[in-house]
Write an enzyme that holds these catalytic residues in place. Structure first.
Site, PDB file in Angstrom:
ATOM      1  N   GLU A 435      47.452  39.193  29.548  1.00  0.00           N
ATOM      2  CA  GLU A 435      47.416  38.539  30.570  1.00  0.00           C
ATOM      3  C   GLU A 435      46.817  38.190  31.494  1.00  0.00           C
ATOM      4  O   GLU A 435      45.502  37.236  31.080  1.00  0.00           O
ATOM      5  CB  GLU A 435      47.073  40.446  31.535  1.00  0.00           C
ATOM      6  CG  GLU A 435      46.823  39.920  33.139  1.00  0.00           C
ATOM      7  CD  GLU A 435      46.767  41.201  33.650  1.00  0.00           C
ATOM      8  OE1 GLU A 435      46.302  42.076  33.254  1.00  0.00           O
ATOM      9  OE2 GLU A 435      46.056  41.549  35.077  1.00  0.00           O
ATOM     10  N   ASP A 508      43.900  43.818  31.797  1.00  0.00           N
ATOM     11  CA  ASP A 508      42.734  44.015  32.698  1.00  0.00           C
ATOM     12  C   ASP A 508      42.619  45.524  32.900  1.00  0.00           C
ATOM     13  O   ASP A 508      43.439  46.256  33.446  1.00  0.00           O
ATOM     14  CB  ASP A 508      42.799  42.924  33.809  1.00  0.00           C
ATOM     15  CG  ASP A 508      42.517  41.778  33.433  1.00  0.00           C
ATOM     16  OD1 ASP A 508      41.821  41.375  31.998  1.00  0.00           O
ATOM     17  OD2 ASP A 508      42.801  40.618  34.174  1.00  0.00           O
ATOM     18  N   ASP A 510      41.993  46.750  36.200  1.00  0.00           N
ATOM     19  CA  ASP A 510      42.622  46.752  37.084  1.00  0.00           C
ATOM     20  C   ASP A 510      44.002  47.072  37.405  1.00  0.00           C
ATOM     21  O   ASP A 510      44.443  47.526  36.736  1.00  0.00           O
ATOM     22  CB  ASP A 510      42.246  45.519  38.339  1.00  0.00           C
ATOM     23  CG  ASP A 510      43.404  44.565  37.326  1.00  0.00           C
ATOM     24  OD1 ASP A 510      43.653  44.060  36.473  1.00  0.00           O
ATOM     25  OD2 ASP A 510      42.533  43.196  38.396  1.00  0.00           O
ATOM     26  N   ASP A 512      46.836  45.224  38.795  1.00  0.00           N
ATOM     27  CA  ASP A 512      47.700  44.831  37.967  1.00  0.00           C
ATOM     28  C   ASP A 512      47.929  44.043  36.520  1.00  0.00           C
ATOM     29  O   ASP A 512      48.909  44.419  36.689  1.00  0.00           O
ATOM     30  CB  ASP A 512      46.614  43.140  38.312  1.00  0.00           C
ATOM     31  CG  ASP A 512      46.931  42.766  39.841  1.00  0.00           C
ATOM     32  OD1 ASP A 512      48.005  43.652  40.630  1.00  0.00           O
ATOM     33  OD2 ASP A 512      46.680  41.287  40.680  1.00  0.00           O
TER      34      ASP A 512
END
Ligand code: TSJ
Length: 681
Positions: A435, A508, A510, A512
């Site tokens: 990403e 990641d 997180d 997103d």
């Protein structure tokens, strides 16, 4: 009564058996001895009263949950016969309640299909055997008859105890705590079951009274008294299911006696995309479907296509509507009754009687065609709804084809963003889907070029396109991925051309990142399930924390692990303040010396001694070496292999992320169907 005698002849009472086996192995008779099994007792008794209603002799059943843990069920039927059975020399009532598998209702008279199917085909005697006490009262021929039982054994003979004007049967039982894990009945559970039964038995009234002082928290949300009565039967059921939906016409309802038994169907189309088709056999919900369901699906597909053709809504060149097309937005209840229901499947909830396919199919073909003839306006609306579904399906295919069309991907060179590996042996090659460009940079520098390829995807683009899976295939990012994989897509997939046998999603830790991961999993699940089944799809496991004490560095991949490391190092978590990477000075990746310097500097000012924790918010925060050590190096990393179940989960998440509609993807295509070329319906 002559008829009662006829019912309870020796041939009818087929197996005369004691009740000991029931108490020895209750699970064999009621499935389990947990809450489910306990509730089964109530259903078993209620079913008897409903049978009487279906035979046309009763219209009221009242269920009472008493404060002493007992349940009573009474009806206004003919009353269980009490005359003495000549061979057994016992009252019919006693035989019914103390003999396994006995009772006229299991016999083979011509109305025999009107039996309750009882999940395990047991009966009232099983309930009796599993109750410390049972009390039976029969109101018949102006008299009240009664008998009491203890753990299935009669305490005394059936005796008359007075006069009455009433007619009917009352059974009260006290479930045995030696048998059941719990004795707490749930009002909600019983209520739902009774409501459903009331829908399935048109015209019956079922009352439910909760007289218990102490009720569960859940039950306290509900009143103590209920009355279920649906003049419309399953037609009302369909109406109820469609309460909040935009419907097309009134529910269509029909029933018919057939040699195999009895078929009843209610259906109504809605403008939603949801399909809600439930089937029942002898009032038992067949959640796994079965032959009656198959017959129904075949019939609506056939009838709607036939109508669309005769009305020239479908032209000669048009393809037939598929079974999926004609079920989009359909709500239906199929209820059949038959003599010998066979329940099969994993949960014994699939009707195995093959003759019910033709039975249902014939009835639905005939009656639905008739309905269409008589209601041409509604019929046109329904057909229009189905052709809309077909158009959406074809639009989806067209959208896919536009990317897939043979050669469309063939001629394309590998995407520029792909940092490919040098090996050409797919079995050792790995593709990391990363990403963002910054993480992509770290990964490119940190990887082993021999067998690891890196494809950075821009997260932003994926996010924006999240609700448009079909569009996704036109999206350049995804196109790059498909080209990098080398297998093509859709009908021209060729897995011998797969370029990597490990495809690793590296995002990641997180929101997103999770989002993009879900999206990629959904893409693989829907378009490359073969890769998933082969176990080629993985999820990278980057660390969440870096913990260091002086020169010693540890990585933690979960909060538990972090706590464990801290404990080993003798640090109480409260004493530590966790730093997010971006609160500290950025660490230049290329310069080894500088990196070390920065680390050392960070260590110094910590008042809580030497231990330092850093929370990684993104892969981009790791330098290439760290990324290699923690996440990419086959010697030290751990990868999560994605299973079909994970992917299914992702697919579901994806669907819910996009809104409450069940088929938003279709909806999207539908609203954009006009813009897709080569569509001609
Ligand atoms: F079986 C039971 F004890 F569990 C039970 C049976 C419980 C309840 C609440 C109701 C019944 C029941 C049985 N209600 N109505 C009947 N009817 C008959 O058993 C019956 C009555 C008359 C005749 C006849 O031919 O005259 C035949 C039957 C099967």
């Amino acid at each position: 009564m002559a008829s009662a005698k006829q019912q309870y002849t020796a041939e009818n009472i087929q197996v005369l058996e004691g009740l000991e086996p029931v108490r020895k192995r209750p699970g064999m008779y009621i499935g389990s001895t947990d809450e489910r099994g306990l509730h089964h007792l109530v259903y078993e008794i209620v079913d008897n009263a409903i049978d009487e209603a279906m035979a046309g002799h009763c219209n009221l059943v009242i269920v009472t949950l008493h404060d002493d843990g007992s349940v009573s069920v009474d009806d206004n039927g003919r009353g269980i016969p009490v005359d003495i059975h000549p061979k057994a020399k016992k009252s019919a009532l006693e035989i019914v309640l103390t003999t396994l598998h006995a009772g006229g209702k299991f016999g083979g008279d011509e109305s025999g299909y009107k039996v309750s199917g009882g999940l395990h085909g047991v009966g009232s005697s099983v309930v009796n055997a599993l109750s410390v006490k049972m009390h039976a009262e029969v109101y018949r021929d102006g008299k009240v008859w009664m008998q009491d039982y203890e753990r299935g054994r009669p305490v005394a003979d059936v005796k008359a105890k007075g006069e009455t004007k009433k007619q009917g049967t009352l059974i009260r039982f006290w479930p045995d705590k030696e048998i059941f894990d719990t004795l707490d009945f749930s009002l909600v559970v019983i209520m739902n079951r009774l409501r459903q039964q009331a829908y399935l038995t048109r015209g019956i009234t079922i009352g439910l009274l909760d007289e218990r002082e102490k009720r569960s928290e859940e039950d306290q949300k509900y009143p103590r008294l209920y009355r279920f009565h649906f003049e419309g039967g399953i037609s009302a059921y369909v109406q109820h299911l469609n309460d909040s939906k935009d419907v097309i016409g009134k529910p269509i309802w029909f029933e018919k006696e057939v040699p195999e038994g009895f078929v009843e169907v209610a259906l109504q189309y809605t403008r939603s995309f949801q399909e809600l088709v439930a089937s029942f056999a002898n009032n038992i919900h067949t959640t796994e479907g079965g032959h009656h369901m198959t017959g129904f699906k075949a019939a609506i597909t056939r009838t709607i296509n036939a109508y669309a053709r005769t009305q020239s809504i479908l032209k000669e060149k048009d393809e037939n509507l598929t079974a999926d097309d004609v079920r989009e937005g359909l709500t239906a209840i199929i209820s059949v009754r038959l003599k010998d229901p066979q329940f099969e499947g994993q949960t014994k909830s699939k009707l195995g009687n093959a003759e019910m396919k033709t039975a249902v199919e014939t009835v639905v073909n005939e009656k639905l065609a008739e309905y269409f003839e008589e209601h041409p306006g509604e019929a046109r609306d329904i057909v229009a709804k189905c052709t809309l579904a077909a158009r959406a399906r074809l639009a989806a295919r067209a959208a896919r084809d536009s990317v897939i069309r043979k050669g469309a991907l063939d001629g394309m060179t590998l995407p520029g963003k792909l940092a490919d590996c040098s090996s050409r042996d797919p079995s050792e090659c790995e593709l990391f889907i990363v990403e963002g460009d910054s993480a992509g940079g770290s990964a490119k520098q940190g990887r082993n070029r021999e067998f690891q390829a890196i494809l950075p995807l821009r997260g932003k683009i994926l996010n924006v396109e999240q609700s448009r899976l079909d569009k996704m295939l036109v999206n350049n990012e995804i196109k790059s991925l498909v080209i990098a994989l080398g297998v093509g897509i859709g009908e021209v997939k060729d897995f011998s051309k797969l370029r990597y046998h490990r495809v690793v999603i590296m995002t990641d830790a997180d929101v997103d990142g999770a989002h993009i991961r879900t999206l990629l999993l959904t893409l693989f699940f829907r378009y490359f399930p073969e890769l998933m089944e082969a176990g080629f799809i993985y999820i990278a496991q980057p660390p969440l924390y870096k913990i260091n004490k002086g020169k010693e560095v540890m990585y933690a991949y979960s909060d538990e692990e972090k706590d464990k490391i801290l404990k080993e190092w003798g640090v109480k978590p409260e004493e530590l303040e966790i730093k997010d990477e971006d609160e500290t000075a950025p660490v230049p990746e290329e310069n080894e010396a500088l990196t070390k310097g920065a680390k050392a500097k960070k260590d110094e000012p910590k008042k809580t001694a030497r231990v330092n924790i850093q929370r990684y918010k993104g892969l981009g925060e790791m330098n290439p070496e760290q990324l290699w050590d923690t996440t990419m190096n086959p010697e030290s990393r751990s990868l999560l292999r994605v299973t079909m179940e994970d992917a299914e989960q992702a697919d579901a998440t994806f669907t819910t992320l996009m809104g409450s509609e069940v088929a938003p993807r279709k909806k999207f295509i539908q609203t954009h169907a006009k813009t897709v070329k080569n569509l001609d319906i």
